[in-house]
Design a protein around this motif. Structure first.
Motif, PDB file in Angstrom:
ATOM      1  N   ILE A  37      15.789   8.236  -1.795  1.00  0.00           N
ATOM      2  CA  ILE A  37      14.359   8.627  -1.221  1.00  0.00           C
ATOM      3  C   ILE A  37      13.454   7.651  -0.963  1.00  0.00           C
ATOM      4  O   ILE A  37      12.980   7.532   0.249  1.00  0.00           O
ATOM      5  N   VAL A  38      13.326   6.619  -1.565  1.00  0.00           N
ATOM      6  CA  VAL A  38      12.582   5.394  -1.202  1.00  0.00           C
ATOM      7  C   VAL A  38      13.072   4.603  -0.173  1.00  0.00           C
ATOM      8  O   VAL A  38      12.195   4.478   0.967  1.00  0.00           O
ATOM      9  N   MET A  39      14.414   4.545   0.051  1.00  0.00           N
ATOM     10  CA  MET A  39      14.965   3.771   1.175  1.00  0.00           C
ATOM     11  C   MET A  39      14.988   4.743   2.445  1.00  0.00           C
ATOM     12  O   MET A  39      14.604   4.385   3.846  1.00  0.00           O
ATOM     13  N   SER A  40      14.933   6.109   2.116  1.00  0.00           N
ATOM     14  CA  SER A  40      14.856   6.863   3.460  1.00  0.00           C
ATOM     15  C   SER A  40      13.360   6.913   3.954  1.00  0.00           C
ATOM     16  O   SER A  40      13.232   6.843   5.215  1.00  0.00           O
ATOM     17  N   VAL A  42      11.477   4.294   3.750  1.00  0.00           N
ATOM     18  CA  VAL A  42      11.439   3.074   4.378  1.00  0.00           C
ATOM     19  C   VAL A  42      11.913   3.238   5.884  1.00  0.00           C
ATOM     20  O   VAL A  42      11.309   2.441   6.885  1.00  0.00           O
ATOM     21  N   VAL A  43      12.845   3.966   6.005  1.00  0.00           N
ATOM     22  CA  VAL A  43      13.595   3.986   7.307  1.00  0.00           C
ATOM     23  C   VAL A  43      12.427   4.810   8.321  1.00  0.00           C
ATOM     24  O   VAL A  43      12.589   4.426   9.417  1.00  0.00           O
ATOM     25  N   ILE A  44      11.843   5.583   7.447  1.00  0.00           N
ATOM     26  CA  ILE A  44      10.971   6.621   8.408  1.00  0.00           C
ATOM     27  C   ILE A  44       9.926   5.642   8.814  1.00  0.00           C
ATOM     28  O   ILE A  44       9.306   5.791  10.124  1.00  0.00           O
ATOM     29  N   VAL A  45       9.268   5.099   8.073  1.00  0.00           N
ATOM     30  CA  VAL A  45       8.100   4.270   8.293  1.00  0.00           C
ATOM     31  C   VAL A  45       8.492   3.191   9.285  1.00  0.00           C
ATOM     32  O   VAL A  45       7.589   2.929  10.413  1.00  0.00           O
ATOM     33  N   LEU A  46       9.572   2.464   9.211  1.00  0.00           N
ATOM     34  CA  LEU A  46       9.976   1.327  10.212  1.00  0.00           C
ATOM     35  C   LEU A  46      10.394   2.318  11.539  1.00  0.00           C
ATOM     36  O   LEU A  46       9.921   1.398  12.565  1.00  0.00           O
ATOM     37  N   LEU A  47      10.827   3.370  11.657  1.00  0.00           N
ATOM     38  CA  LEU A  47      10.957   4.055  12.981  1.00  0.00           C
ATOM     39  C   LEU A  47       9.637   4.269  13.548  1.00  0.00           C
ATOM     40  O   LEU A  47       9.485   4.094  14.938  1.00  0.00           O
ATOM     41  N   VAL A  48       8.576   4.789  12.700  1.00  0.00           N
ATOM     42  CA  VAL A  48       7.451   4.904  13.341  1.00  0.00           C
ATOM     43  C   VAL A  48       6.628   3.749  13.791  1.00  0.00           C
ATOM     44  O   VAL A  48       6.004   3.978  15.073  1.00  0.00           O
ATOM     45  N   LEU A 109      21.381   4.952  12.504  1.00  0.00           N
ATOM     46  CA  LEU A 109      21.478   3.485  12.870  1.00  0.00           C
ATOM     47  C   LEU A 109      20.640   2.534  11.818  1.00  0.00           C
ATOM     48  O   LEU A 109      21.300   1.582  11.187  1.00  0.00           O
ATOM     49  N   LEU A 110      19.408   2.901  11.824  1.00  0.00           N
ATOM     50  CA  LEU A 110      18.695   2.048  10.928  1.00  0.00           C
ATOM     51  C   LEU A 110      18.830   2.166   9.497  1.00  0.00           C
ATOM     52  O   LEU A 110      18.800   1.266   8.748  1.00  0.00           O
ATOM     53  N   SER A 111      19.167   3.241   9.025  1.00  0.00           N
ATOM     54  CA  SER A 111      19.782   3.426   7.591  1.00  0.00           C
ATOM     55  C   SER A 111      20.785   2.600   7.273  1.00  0.00           C
ATOM     56  O   SER A 111      21.069   2.026   6.385  1.00  0.00           O
ATOM     57  N   SER A 122      21.615   0.934   1.953  1.00  0.00           N
ATOM     58  CA  SER A 122      21.525   2.042   2.861  1.00  0.00           C
ATOM     59  C   SER A 122      21.312   3.512   2.433  1.00  0.00           C
ATOM     60  O   SER A 122      22.174   3.997   1.631  1.00  0.00           O
ATOM     61  N   PRO A 123      20.197   4.339   3.053  1.00  0.00           N
ATOM     62  CA  PRO A 123      20.521   5.846   2.500  1.00  0.00           C
ATOM     63  C   PRO A 123      21.519   6.247   2.714  1.00  0.00           C
ATOM     64  O   PRO A 123      21.861   7.517   2.158  1.00  0.00           O
ATOM     65  N   THR A 124      22.139   6.237   3.823  1.00  0.00           N
ATOM     66  CA  THR A 124      23.613   6.879   4.290  1.00  0.00           C
ATOM     67  C   THR A 124      24.621   6.627   3.256  1.00  0.00           C
ATOM     68  O   THR A 124      25.678   7.097   3.254  1.00  0.00           O
TER      69      THR A 124
END
Length: 241
Positions: A37-40, A42-48, A109-111, A122-124
């Motif tokens: 969840i934390v890594m997910s 992180v990916v969302i924040v990085l994308l924004v 991709l970012l995950s 990697s969240p994936t």
């Protein structure tokens, strides 16, 4: 050989361990993987943040010469639109699904790439994440099928080509998110395990780092593209006449 196996056992001993959080809600315990969840997020924040940074490069008058960022984005968007137009059955559907498929591709991709960063995961690599994305694709495909076909034609599709095929068609729909999610999860996790195995045999940093970059960047990019293309295929099959 015995020393190699001891090193490998030490590296893989905690590979499958997860930090499980427990949330009590209305008397029901909800368990979740804290790291995933934390890594997910992180990916969302990085994308924004990436979107906001790229947006700054687009704030310019039309008559001015496009910046490098804008030129690169235009080329990327044209490439994605060309791919979608070639895979979707209609131009209308390609335009409608462009934001969703592009966002899905960038998120995966970012995950995948996040695993290259030290102390990141990697969240994936977590099946719950990939299965959640696959379920999202499944639900969206059926919603669009009802929207484009209508409820009657949508339900009739489960009886084609013959009525006795109904159970098989239902099982086929259930199998889609399973295969969709397991493919991405298995490939990303396999890359992590392979790097750990090579690290146990070759303790110097250079070779494991090179493999980690290969699986994280190149292999991760391919898997993100495949995941997005499969999402396009599932949606296209659901809405086609």
């Amino acid at each position: 050989m015995g020393e190699i196996f001891r090193q490998l056992s030490g590296l893989l001993e905690h590979l499958g361990e997860k930090r499980i959080g427990v949330l009590s809600l209305f008397g029901t315990e909800i368990r979740f993987d804290v790291t995933a969840i934390v890594m997910s997020w992180v990916v969302i924040v990085l994308l924004v943040l990436l979107a906001l940074w790229l947006r700054r490069g687009l704030r310019q008058p039309v008559e001015e010469k496009p910046s490098r960022i804008q030129a690169a984005l235009d080329a990327l968007i044209d490439l994605l639109q060309t791919q979608l137009s070639g895979n979707f059955s209609s131009e209308r559907l390609a335009v409608t699904m462009f934001p969703f498929v592009s966002t899905l591709f960038l998120y995966v991709l970012l995950s995948n790439w996040l695993g290259v960063v030290p102390y990141m995961m990697s969240p994936t690599q977590d099946l719950n994440v990939t299965f959640g994305l696959a379920l999202l694709v499944l639900v969206l495909s059926h919603v669009l099928a009802v929207r484009f076909k209508g409820g009657r034609r949508y339900l009739k599709g489960f009886l084609e080509p013959y009525a006795f095929m109904l159970p098989i068609n239902i099982v086929g729909e259930i199998a889609k998110p399973l295969s969709h999610s397991f493919r991405l999860f298995g490939n990303i996790l396999a890359g992590t395990i392979l790097v750990a195995v090579i690290t146990a045999k070759f303790m110097p940093i250079i070779l494991p780092s090179a493999l980690s970059i290969f699986f994280g960047l190149f292999f991760g990019g391919i898997q993100a593209f495949v995941f997005a293309i499969l999402a396009v295929a599932y949606i296209n099959v659901a809405v086609e006449d």
